[in-house]
Enzyme design. Structure first.
Site, short mmCIF file in Angstrom:
data_model
loop_
_atom_site.label_atom_id
_atom_site.label_comp_id
_atom_site.label_asym_id
_atom_site.label_seq_id
_atom_site.Cartn_x
_atom_site.Cartn_y
_atom_site.Cartn_z
N THR A 174 -4.81 -1.36 7.07
CA THR A 174 -6.09 -1.93 7.51
C THR A 174 -6.01 -2.15 9.01
O THR A 174 -5.23 -2.98 9.48
CB THR A 174 -6.36 -3.27 6.79
OG1 THR A 174 -6.36 -3.00 5.40
CG2 THR A 174 -7.69 -3.87 7.20
N GLY A 226 -13.12 -21.50 -7.05
CA GLY A 226 -11.70 -21.86 -7.10
C GLY A 226 -11.28 -22.64 -5.88
O GLY A 226 -12.11 -23.24 -5.18
N VAL A 259 0.84 -1.21 0.00
CA VAL A 259 0.00 0.00 0.00
C VAL A 259 0.87 1.25 0.00
O VAL A 259 0.66 2.19 -0.78
CB VAL A 259 -0.96 -0.03 1.23
CG1 VAL A 259 -1.67 1.30 1.39
CG2 VAL A 259 -1.97 -1.16 1.06
N LYS A 280 -2.73 -15.46 -6.62
CA LYS A 280 -3.55 -15.01 -7.75
C LYS A 280 -2.58 -14.61 -8.86
O LYS A 280 -1.38 -14.48 -8.59
CB LYS A 280 -4.45 -13.84 -7.34
CG LYS A 280 -3.67 -12.62 -6.86
CD LYS A 280 -4.58 -11.51 -6.39
CE LYS A 280 -5.05 -10.70 -7.56
NZ LYS A 280 -5.79 -9.49 -7.15
N CYS A 297 -4.67 -10.47 2.66
CA CYS A 297 -5.76 -9.61 3.16
C CYS A 297 -7.00 -10.37 3.62
O CYS A 297 -7.37 -10.30 4.78
CB CYS A 297 -6.14 -8.60 2.08
SG CYS A 297 -4.72 -7.64 1.55
C1 UGA Z 1 -8.20 -7.73 -1.63
C2 UGA Z 1 -9.37 -6.81 -2.04
O1 UGA Z 1 -9.95 -7.25 -3.25
C3 UGA Z 1 -8.89 -5.35 -2.20
O2 UGA Z 1 -10.00 -4.52 -2.47
C4 UGA Z 1 -8.23 -4.91 -0.88
O3 UGA Z 1 -7.70 -3.59 -1.00
C5 UGA Z 1 -7.09 -5.87 -0.55
O4 UGA Z 1 -7.61 -7.22 -0.45
C6 UGA Z 1 -6.50 -5.43 0.77
O5 UGA Z 1 -7.22 -5.48 1.78
O6 UGA Z 1 -5.37 -4.91 0.79
P1 UGA Z 1 -6.18 -8.92 -2.95
O7 UGA Z 1 -5.98 -9.71 -1.69
O8 UGA Z 1 -5.01 -8.27 -3.58
O9 UGA Z 1 -7.27 -7.74 -2.70
O10 UGA Z 1 -6.78 -9.90 -4.06
P2 UGA Z 1 -8.23 -10.29 -4.61
O11 UGA Z 1 -8.23 -10.05 -6.06
O12 UGA Z 1 -9.31 -9.69 -3.83
O13 UGA Z 1 -8.23 -11.88 -4.39
C7 UGA Z 1 -8.23 -12.44 -3.09
C8 UGA Z 1 -8.40 -13.95 -3.16
O14 UGA Z 1 -9.71 -14.29 -3.60
C9 UGA Z 1 -7.46 -14.65 -4.13
O15 UGA Z 1 -7.00 -15.84 -3.53
C10 UGA Z 1 -8.31 -14.93 -5.34
O16 UGA Z 1 -7.88 -16.02 -6.09
C11 UGA Z 1 -9.64 -15.21 -4.68
N1 UGA Z 1 -10.79 -15.00 -5.57
C12 UGA Z 1 -11.12 -13.76 -6.01
C13 UGA Z 1 -11.58 -16.09 -5.95
O17 UGA Z 1 -11.32 -17.25 -5.58
N2 UGA Z 1 -12.69 -15.87 -6.74
C14 UGA Z 1 -13.02 -14.62 -7.17
O18 UGA Z 1 -14.05 -14.49 -7.87
C15 UGA Z 1 -12.22 -13.55 -6.81
#
Ligand code: UGA
Length: 430
Positions: free
Chosen positions: A121, A252, A11, A320, A259
């Protein structure tokens, strides 16, 4: 306006680079000397698409500086962003030691009116905690504490920072509100101006709701698998309902990263501490943990629990795509479980292998591309949906695998692949 950002983590660094790019003079304070040296040499400590170029551009322009010195920077700052880590304790509580430490430093050094912004956070009540520390040490000095949570995602940080859905400003004075709005003016996005406490909870509610959405679709996927329905179509139809929306409905292996798992646990802790039994969030946390734990069972079922003389290849290990971050990655847990069997394990990930090597046993072989992983494998598991895995040369893969079996944990292929002679398993399809 002179801005100081404390902490060059995800961040903090994105915030530093983007605000410098808006034309502000930004100093980022980082206490890790190795990291600091790298930053001064123009190298960023993690992979994030587009960030390094923008970082170098602003470093050259002298609007962006890095230091480990608090003194002069803090006293000359108009606005200070606290972007330090808040790692989880075993009981789910966020560890606020770093926030406390930097606040004490700030309190000793600020001079004129300063806005101190909490960007990390942090649990509800942290703004008050920061205010208390500041008042204790510097009762005569004027300041405002603002809670301004960040919503960017790893892998799309620049896009998310520059086009956020909303900007949350939790503050107690219009003076502070105006200063924050001046900083974010170039973004031209909607504001939610509220109290510090409400701003703090918004971040947890946001992340926990998204984690819930994912966990819900994962659960429906399991049901689809058992009753012969197709989750992709179910999710598509649900997503077309404007009240639900199509984002974060991809089934998934379970959510990971630094986070969601941490913030869900922290929210549960905050609920317990404040006599509120957060039943849904507790169920989400448990369901996700079990899901990741049972990935190994899925593999066991496919191999019929036989691991002697077989090779299993994992495509992807980062939590991811478009990141080298492997923190709380479902793939790491799966790789650890598989490494305890007699199977030979091979992994390829475009960016995450260096970090994965630090977490995984040495018996695991890291490969230079996806085909090296496929070669002689009896099973190929797609763990992370990197774009380059979406268009594999399937003829080649089939030829070089010992047995053409794919477990696709991200549903990037479909049943069609069986026409190419593959045995195919995915999430939520029969
Ligand atoms: C998450 C939030 O999306 C951000 O808005 C927030 O700022 C951030 O945390 C934080 O608190 O700093 P991030 O952890 O980078 O972001 O990644 P995401 O894209 O949200 O994915 C999180 C997890 O959910 C991953 O393991 C991803 O594979 C999984 N996921 C996401 C799914 O399994 N299915 C989905 O449809 C979306």
């Amino acid at each position: 306006m002179k801005i100081t950002i404390i902490g060059a983590g995800y961040v903090g660094l994105v915030q530093s680079v983007c605000l410098a790019d808006f034309g502000f003079s930004v100093t980022c304070i980082e206490k890790d000397l190795n990291k600091l040296r790298e930053l001064k040499f123009g190298r960023i400590p993690f992979y994030e698409p587009g960030l390094e170029d923008l970082f170098r551009k602003n470093l050259k322009s002298n609007r962006l500086n890095f230091t480990n010195e608090y003194s002069s920077n803090i006293s000359q700052s108009d606005v200070i962003f606290i972007c330090v880590g808040t790692p989880p304790k075993k009981n789910g509580e966020s560890n606020l030691n770093f926030v406390d430490q930097v606040t004490k430093e700030i309190s000793k050094k600020i001079k004129g009116y300063t806005v101190i912004v909490s960007k990390s956070t942090v649990p509800v009540g942290t703004s008050r905690r920061i205010e208390k520390i500041l008042k204790r040490v510097s009762s005569t000095k004027t300041f405002d504490v603002v809670s301004n949570p960040e919503f960017l995602r790893e892998g799309s940080a620049l896009e998310d920072f520059t086009k956020p859905d909303k900007i949350i400003i939790g503050c107690r004075t219009t003076k502070a509100e105006k200063i924050l709005k001046k900083i974010y003016k170039p973004l031209n996005r909607p504001y939610v101006v509220t109290s510090n406490e409400t701003a703090e909870i918004i971040k947890y509610a946001n992340n926990s709701f998204l984690a819930t959405k994912i966990t819900f679709v994962n659960e429906i996927a399991d049901l689809c698998e058992n009753i012969g329905a197709e989750i992709e179509t179910v999710a598509k139809a649900m997503g077309l309902d404007g009240r639900i929306g199509s984002k974060f409905l991809h089934p998934g292996p379970g959510y990971g990263g630094s986070c969601f798992p941490k913030d869900v646990k922290s929210l549960i802790y905050q609920g317990n501490k404040n006599s509120t039994d957060l039943k849904i969030i507790k169920a989400v946390d448990r369901a996700n943990e079990l899901r990741i734990k049972y990935l190994f069972q899925r593999v066991k079922k496919i191999t019929k629990n036989k691991f002697n003389n077989i090779q299993i290849g994992l495509l992807g290990i980062s939590f991811k795509p478009n990141t080298d971050d492997v923190r709380q990655s479902p793939g790491i847990k799966l790789a650890k479980d598989l490494s305890k069997t007699k199977a030979k394990i091979k992994i390829y990930d475009p960016k995450g292998m260096e970090n994965a090597k630090k977490e995984l046993p040495r018996s695991i072989e890291f490969c230079s591309d996806e085909y090296e992983v496929a070669k002689n494998s009896n099973l190929l598991v797609i763990v992370t949906e990197w774009n380059q895995f979406k268009n594999l040369d399937l003829l080649k893969v089939k030829k070089i695998m010992k047995k053409p079996v794919i477990l696709d944990l991200r549903n990037i292929y479909s049943k069609q692949i069986t026409k190419n002679g593959f045995q195919y398993y995915s999430v939520g399809n029969n």
